[in-house]
Scaffold this motif. Sequence first.
Motif, PDB file in Angstrom:
ATOM      1  N   PRO A 137       0.826  -1.219   0.000  1.00 15.81           N
ATOM      2  CA  PRO A 137       0.000   0.000   0.000  1.00 15.81           C
ATOM      3  C   PRO A 137       0.859   1.268   0.000  1.00 15.81           C
ATOM      4  CG  PRO A 137      -0.799  -1.556   1.661  1.00 15.81           C
ATOM      5  CD  PRO A 137       0.477  -2.120   1.115  1.00 15.81           C
TER       6      PRO A 137
ATOM      7  N   PHE B 193       1.948   2.618  -3.391  1.00 16.39           N
ATOM      8  CA  PHE B 193       0.963   3.461  -4.081  1.00 16.39           C
ATOM      9  C   PHE B 193       0.995   4.884  -3.522  1.00 16.39           C
ATOM     10  CE2 PHE B 193      -0.491  -0.709  -5.203  1.00 16.39           C
ATOM     11  CZ  PHE B 193      -1.034  -0.562  -6.458  1.00 16.39           C
ATOM     12  N   ARG B 194       1.179   4.986  -2.234  1.00 16.16           N
ATOM     13  CA  ARG B 194       1.275   6.320  -1.619  1.00 16.16           C
ATOM     14  C   ARG B 194       2.498   7.072  -2.133  1.00 16.16           C
ATOM     15  NH1 ARG B 194       0.180   5.862   3.848  1.00 16.16           N
ATOM     16  NH2 ARG B 194       1.991   7.171   4.304  1.00 16.16           N
TER      17      ARG B 194
ATOM     18  N   LEU C  11       1.690   8.241  -5.527  1.00 15.44           N
ATOM     19  CA  LEU C  11       0.739   9.355  -5.482  1.00 15.44           C
ATOM     20  C   LEU C  11       1.445  10.648  -5.100  1.00 15.44           C
ATOM     21  CD1 LEU C  11      -2.235  10.241  -5.685  1.00 15.44           C
ATOM     22  CD2 LEU C  11      -2.516   9.624  -3.287  1.00 15.44           C
TER      23      LEU C  11
ATOM     24  N   ARG D  17       1.808  13.838  -7.670  1.00 20.08           N
ATOM     25  CA  ARG D  17       1.184  15.125  -7.319  1.00 20.08           C
ATOM     26  C   ARG D  17       2.125  16.315  -7.501  1.00 20.08           C
ATOM     27  NH1 ARG D  17      -3.281  13.844  -3.994  1.00 20.08           N
ATOM     28  NH2 ARG D  17      -4.799  13.273  -5.584  1.00 20.08           N
TER      29      ARG D  17
ATOM     30  N   GLN E 156      -6.072  13.323 -12.686  1.00 20.69           N
ATOM     31  CA  GLN E 156      -6.323  12.002 -12.079  1.00 20.69           C
ATOM     32  C   GLN E 156      -6.146  10.859 -13.075  1.00 20.69           C
ATOM     33  OE1 GLN E 156      -8.637  11.985  -8.119  1.00 20.69           O
ATOM     34  NE2 GLN E 156     -10.161  12.157  -9.733  1.00 20.69           N
TER      35      GLN E 156
ATOM     36  N   PHE F 250      -0.834   4.380 -11.545  1.00 17.42           N
ATOM     37  CA  PHE F 250      -1.280   3.348 -10.592  1.00 17.42           C
ATOM     38  C   PHE F 250      -1.442   1.983 -11.276  1.00 17.42           C
ATOM     39  CE2 PHE F 250      -3.442   5.820  -6.851  1.00 17.42           C
ATOM     40  CZ  PHE F 250      -2.196   6.188  -6.413  1.00 17.42           C
TER      41      PHE F 250
ATOM     42  N   VAL G 213      -8.264   9.448  -6.743  1.00 20.17           N
ATOM     43  CA  VAL G 213      -7.142   8.504  -6.851  1.00 20.17           C
ATOM     44  C   VAL G 213      -6.586   8.166  -5.463  1.00 20.17           C
ATOM     45  CG1 VAL G 213      -6.404   8.953  -9.215  1.00 20.17           C
ATOM     46  CG2 VAL G 213      -5.577  10.434  -7.372  1.00 20.17           C
ATOM     47  N   ASP G 214      -6.740   9.111  -4.542  1.00 20.49           N
ATOM     48  CA  ASP G 214      -6.264   8.890  -3.163  1.00 20.49           C
ATOM     49  C   ASP G 214      -6.894   7.658  -2.513  1.00 20.49           C
ATOM     50  OD1 ASP G 214      -6.631  11.774  -3.970  1.00 20.49           O
ATOM     51  OD2 ASP G 214      -5.169  11.990  -2.357  1.00 20.49           O
TER      52      ASP G 214
ATOM     53  N   ILE H 173      -7.310   4.805  -3.810  1.00 24.47           N
ATOM     54  CA  ILE H 173      -6.726   3.543  -4.285  1.00 24.47           C
ATOM     55  C   ILE H 173      -5.682   2.973  -3.306  1.00 24.47           C
ATOM     56  CG2 ILE H 173      -5.377   2.483  -6.165  1.00 24.47           C
ATOM     57  CD1 ILE H 173      -7.127   4.155  -8.119  1.00 24.47           C
ATOM     58  N   PRO H 174      -4.693   3.771  -2.841  1.00 24.13           N
ATOM     59  CA  PRO H 174      -3.804   3.214  -1.809  1.00 24.13           C
ATOM     60  C   PRO H 174      -4.588   2.724  -0.589  1.00 24.13           C
ATOM     61  CG  PRO H 174      -2.953   5.329  -2.591  1.00 24.13           C
ATOM     62  CD  PRO H 174      -4.300   5.142  -3.222  1.00 24.13           C
TER      63      PRO H 174
ATOM     64  N   PHE I  46      -5.899  -0.849  -0.660  1.00 23.49           N
ATOM     65  CA  PHE I  46      -4.934  -1.887  -0.277  1.00 23.49           C
ATOM     66  C   PHE I  46      -4.830  -1.977   1.244  1.00 23.49           C
ATOM     67  CE2 PHE I  46      -3.822  -1.223  -4.650  1.00 23.49           C
ATOM     68  CZ  PHE I  46      -3.407  -2.455  -5.092  1.00 23.49           C
TER      69      PHE I  46
END
Lengths: 298, 298
Positions: free
Chosen positions: A9, A12-13, A16, A20, A26, A33, B5-6, B8-9, B12
């Motif tokens: 997880p 993905f952060r 992101l 950004r 998006q 993603f 999109v936030d 999505i992490p 998980f």
Amino acid sequence: MKSKVDCIPCMFRQALNTSRLVTKDQSVIRRIFAQVADWTKRISLDNSPATNSKPIYLIVSEVTGVSDPYAVQKKQTNQGALALLPELRKFIRKSPDPLDAALHIAIAGNVIDMGIGHSFDFNREVEEILEIMNRKLGISDLPDLKAELHPGIKLLYLADNAGEIVFDRLLVEQLLKTGAKITLAVKSGPIINDATMEDAKIAGLTRLVKVITTGGNDVGVNWNNISREFMNTVKNADIILAKGHGNFETCDDRRENFYFLLKIKCEMVARQIGGNLGDLVFKHSHKKKKQVRHARHQ
Amino acid sequence: MKSKVDCIPCMFRQALNTSRLVTKDQSVIRRIFAQVADWTKRISLDNSPATNSKPIYLIVSEVTGVSDPYAVQKKQTNQGALALLPELRKFIRKSPDPLDAALHIAIAGNVIDMGIGHSFDFNREVEEILEIMNRKLGISDLPDLKAELHPGIKLLYLADNAGEIVFDRLLVEQLLKTGAKITLAVKSGPIINDATMEDAKIAGLTRLVKVITTGGNDVGVNWNNISREFMNTVKNADIILAKGHGNFETCDDRRENFYFLLKIKCEMVARQIGGNLGDLVFKHSHKKKKQVRHARHQ
């Protein structure tokens, strides 16, 4: 250290946060993603989180077409850190133990990390740095280091982030006073907000010590992607000071004499290092067990 | 509300938290993550986070073979909340405004949520509940509700989680005192730790009011998957009190007269509702603009 499923997880952060910096679209982040999703399916948990994360940053660069998403932030944090130098020098001058104070500042500087956790706000980070400068370290093996330091000792310093590297300079200055012979290593190219040769120059470190690159632009040290010069420096070093998560994650199982300086920013590293989330840490990899009581009884 | 999109992490993280309740095997969690990764590539951001999240829980159940991973925790939180009832009743009795006090407790109960954020520790949550019972609400449209309440008014109460539903009982009791005619809706089957008919019974609510199910076991309300009875109750209700993130995410764009009771647990909902992360919220969907000053001038 190895990865855990918990790192997925987080990947993905990381994607992101990096995305950004260069896009608000998006649909672009969805494309990033999708590739991250495919990558997470293929990674090996035997690799370190740092190793598994690098492709995340490459994906962001490839999809957005921006090779160095952190370029602006790196410059800003260098300038912000340089502006703090007078105050930090005063803190060290006033301290009864300047080496300890400089060590504290160098670890506090590890707050400046854009790769982990939430979005980055330098002003907020500076506040935190100033606040934690007086906080007790969660782990401090400074006595070990002091016992080892002597004139002529060969010390390799693995830098971590831009901005933070300005704080490292203060520790380097204190270490030079002990007569240590210091080489500092930065990354050979941009990866997250890691310091490169340009940042070492801005921090004034190239005028103080020999600065080399690891030979790679990896998160931490990718031991399969380093220069001969870096490997030789590692082999010849009596002491290696390694800053930050990436270096810890990729060096904690090495046999060399490492000292790790970092703020613990995730539970996985907390568990691995034996500390708590948020702790400031100065950890000796070769720490000897305390034998004080035993010695007294003899 | 739509997804970002936030989310999505976070999906998980939800998968990880749920998986951890039933397995320690990282390879099993990898298999779950692989399916979550594929799902995140296909979701539409036009759907609510609640709607996009439901398949995550189905994936965990399918891969682990455990149809209700939260079963044990739900029972524990119900029992824990029931044990708190005497203290909570005392809090309401001592309050100058018992309805406000019961409302506070019901929102504080929304802390009991296993779907969002980190791993769950009921004892820690109870501490938080007791601490926040005296905290000012970030948004409170209680004056609107008080203006609407009168004997015979038809009120639909959308419950959220097990455990929390015990706290809801105290608010239901206060609302019954105003002469409101209350129907409470729970989920028709297990989804995360959401309350079902069994939990409503344990909380003693089936003895107080009519309890129905939404007709689905969705996060919040899936308006394409509800029973005729639930739809009729929604249509006939003068007021709908909706607890928690899931109900907010799936009802905030409805035309009915909603009041949302929740603790804000993520930045996406904070932005959508116009509050801050961590706020306790009692928000009227039909809030009228304040015309006090205007009225005074007339």
